[in-house]
Enzyme design. Structure first.
Site, mmCIF file in Angstrom:
data_model
loop_
_atom_site.group_PDB
_atom_site.id
_atom_site.type_symbol
_atom_site.label_atom_id
_atom_site.label_comp_id
_atom_site.label_asym_id
_atom_site.label_seq_id
_atom_site.Cartn_x
_atom_site.Cartn_y
_atom_site.Cartn_z
ATOM 1 N N PRO A 173 23.491 -8.408 -60.153
ATOM 2 C CA PRO A 173 23.608 -8.013 -58.747
ATOM 3 C C PRO A 173 22.364 -7.280 -58.251
ATOM 4 O O PRO A 173 21.760 -6.510 -58.988
ATOM 5 C CB PRO A 173 24.807 -7.065 -58.761
ATOM 6 C CG PRO A 173 24.826 -6.506 -60.144
ATOM 7 C CD PRO A 173 24.274 -7.561 -61.062
ATOM 8 N N ARG A 229 21.740 -6.854 -54.155
ATOM 9 C CA ARG A 229 22.183 -6.295 -52.878
ATOM 10 C C ARG A 229 23.304 -5.260 -53.041
ATOM 11 O O ARG A 229 23.305 -4.219 -52.395
ATOM 12 C CB ARG A 229 22.710 -7.465 -52.029
ATOM 13 C CG ARG A 229 23.112 -7.138 -50.622
ATOM 14 C CD ARG A 229 23.831 -8.358 -50.013
ATOM 15 N NE ARG A 229 23.143 -9.598 -50.274
ATOM 16 C CZ ARG A 229 22.224 -10.137 -49.472
ATOM 17 N NH1 ARG A 229 21.933 -9.568 -48.342
ATOM 18 N NH2 ARG A 229 21.642 -11.274 -49.804
ATOM 19 N N CYS A 285 4.725 -10.103 -31.821
ATOM 20 C CA CYS A 285 4.524 -11.124 -30.791
ATOM 21 C C CYS A 285 5.381 -12.349 -31.084
ATOM 22 O O CYS A 285 4.852 -13.443 -31.319
ATOM 23 C CB CYS A 285 3.054 -11.502 -30.734
ATOM 24 S SG CYS A 285 2.045 -10.102 -30.350
HETATM 25 C C1 LIG Z 1 18.825 -15.681 -59.901
HETATM 26 C C2 LIG Z 1 19.266 -14.567 -59.034
HETATM 27 N N1 LIG Z 1 19.973 -13.566 -59.578
HETATM 28 C C3 LIG Z 1 20.383 -12.521 -58.830
HETATM 29 C C4 LIG Z 1 20.108 -12.455 -57.473
HETATM 30 C C5 LIG Z 1 20.602 -11.269 -56.706
HETATM 31 O O1 LIG Z 1 21.461 -11.623 -55.680
HETATM 32 P P1 LIG Z 1 22.181 -10.481 -54.836
HETATM 33 O O2 LIG Z 1 21.127 -9.541 -54.379
HETATM 34 O O3 LIG Z 1 22.818 -11.195 -53.710
HETATM 35 O O4 LIG Z 1 23.169 -9.821 -55.729
HETATM 36 C C6 LIG Z 1 19.394 -13.485 -56.877
HETATM 37 C C7 LIG Z 1 19.109 -13.445 -55.429
HETATM 38 O O5 LIG Z 1 18.554 -14.294 -54.814
HETATM 39 C C8 LIG Z 1 18.949 -14.578 -57.670
HETATM 40 O O6 LIG Z 1 18.251 -15.583 -57.138
#
Ligand SMILES: Cc1ncc(COP(=O)(O)O)c(C=O)c1O
Length: 468
Positions: free
Chosen positions: A312, A314, A390
């Site tokens: 994770p 985000r 812009c």
């Molecule tokens: C391979 C992989 N793992 C983990 C993530 C993390 O995703 P998130 O920030 O949605 O948890 C991403 C995000 O693009 C990803 O491409």
């Protein structure tokens, strides 16, 4: 108030000064004078000391999210008879401080380029706890990763097997690798964020897995850890993750017939709330549903439950970060609707924009906003918060109600900007990328300084030369 300029989900807030539940960092408050504070530091003080635009991270919130992620996956995995590794996806936001926070809370780190790898190493991350991703890793990146001893490299294509094997052999290492699989699960999210559909660049298809894993196993410089899947980002609910786990486990079970497969990595993508209308799925519900399914499926297949990894990003840093802007020009714009009537949308310009938050322009992402430097009882009006670039698409918050007396020099705060804002920041129009500060216990700390004019001029090798 009825206003057809705004989406149906956006209703005037009952109290425009209130901090909506679930959107703000854990320590965000309005103090007695009506000023927003985070980590015990008022936004007025932050703006005065560090300027705006400013990214502000609540250290306690980020650490708390990391700890909770680790705890819920640990206990769900334990109940399923296995153990879990949580990798923080550093593309969401990377700096030395955040590496140390998540490391201290027991997380590992996912990097997706040699640049991210170098920052992680410089911050003191144990290379054995780093996983390297990328659909187009260079030989130099692979060599560097193998030579520092990263814990895993996620192979993203058939041709990469030989290249990773060669890099590992060159440094005399046995490199642990995963294989990224495009499971075909269509997670409910924005099209550009969904990464496990068939017609895209990441991973290999399920029917290619057996031959690629055989090729990995044939290389003495590689050790196969298991399959990897990341079905997309900002996903609510558990259905997508369960489906991906089920599809991968079928292939995982087949692979066990010909060799060890100790782990299964199910990626990241857990959604967070950006607006008052969003209800994020509790991480504990996701972890429990995933691990319960996995245990049941493993029993059906008659195989041991593998160690589970997740990545994770985000959901670790998203809510802990806010962006502060200073309001500049305010422009009421009369918009003529299809029925010939006119309604007013007030454009509130701030001192940043698509260079510090690309997500609105990129994905039409919705955000919320709050007048942060004072409380106001003025009647809320329909606003759009725009930047100073812009581009007419330079929008930070598409739709929000703000108090009607909003004026120049007010501070506005945008919640849930901790992920994919600072990390996607750029210098479009030669704006200076904002500083990043962390707050905790009444103290503010500069994590990343603001760009300077010298930074902007430094890379232009013709500046300072004779203009003839
Ligand atoms: C391979 C992989 N793992 C983990 C993530 C993390 O995703 P998130 O920030 O949605 O948890 C991403 C995000 O693009 C990803 O491409």
């Amino acid at each position: 108030m009825s206003n057809s300029l705004i989406p149906a989900w956006l209703t005037p807030p009952a109290d425009a000064n209130a901090l909506a539940a679930g959107l703000w960092p854990a320590t965000a408050r309005r103090d007695d004078s009506g000023v927003l504070s985070v980590g015990g530091v008022s936004v007025a003080q932050l703006a005065a000391e560090f300027g705006t635009p400013l990214y502000v991270y609540d250290e306690d919130d980020v650490r708390g999210a990391a700890r909770r992620m680790r705890d819920v996956f640990d206990s769900a995995a334990h109940a399923a008879g296995t153990h879990a590794h949580v990798y923080y996806a550093s593309k969401a936001f990377l700096s030395a401080a955040v590496v140390r926070w998540v490391r201290d809370e027991g997380l590992r780190l996912d990097v997706a380029s040699s640049g991210e790898l170098e920052v992680a190493l410089a911050a003191g991350m144990n290379p054995a706890h780093i996983g390297l991703h990328g659909n187009n890793k260079s030989d130099a990146e692979l060599l560097r990763a193998a030579s520092v001893g990263v814990g895993s490299i996620v192979i993203d294509s058939a041709e990469e097997v030989q290249r990773v094997a060669r890099a590992a052999a060159t440094v005399g290492a046995v490199q642990r690798v995963r294989l990224r699989v495009n499971s075909g699960v269509h997670a409910s999210t924005h099209e550009y964020l969904a990464t496990a559909r068939e017609d895209q660049k990441f991973g290999v298809s399920l029917d290619q897995v057996a031959s690629i894993v055989a090729a990995i196993r044939a290389e003495s410089s590689l050790e196969f850890l298991g399959l990897h899947s990341h079905i997309g980002s900002q996903i609510f609910g558990v259905a997508g993750f369960r489906e991906a786990a089920a599809r991968l486990l079928t292939v995982h079970a087949d692979l066990l017939a010909t060799g060890p497969v100790p782990e299964l990595n199910l990626g990241g993508g857990f959604g967070i709330a950006y607006t008052r209308a969003d209800v994020a799925t509790d991480i504990a519900d996701i972890a429990n549903a995933m691990l319960t399914d996995i245990a049941g499926l493993c029993a059906e297949h008659g195989i041991p439950v593998p160690a589970i990894a997740v990545e994770p990003g985000r959901s670790i840093v998203g809510r802990g970060g806010i962006t502060l802007y200073t309001v500049g020009t305010i422009k009421p714009v009369g918009v003529t609707l299809d029925d010939g009537s006119t309604q007013t949308r007030t454009y509130v310009s701030v001192d940043g924009g698509m260079s510090d938050n690309m997500r609105t322009a990129l994905y039409k992402a919705e955000y919320s906003a709050l007048l942060a430097s004072r409380a106001s009882n003025s009647e809320p009006i329909v606003t759009r918060i725009v930047g100073k670039h812009c581009e007419s698409g330079d929008i930070v918050v598409l739709n929000e109600f703000l108090p009607g007396d909003i004026h120049r020099d007010d501070l506005v705060a945008i919640p849930a900007t901790g992920a994919y804002c600072a990390s996607l920041a750029n210098n479009y129009n030669f704006l200076m990328r904002p500083a990043v500060v962390s707050v905790r216990g009444g103290e503010a700390r500069l994590m990343v300084r603001r760009d300077t004019v010298a930074d902007l001029l430094e890379r232009d090798m013709e500046i300072g030369k004779d203009s003839q």
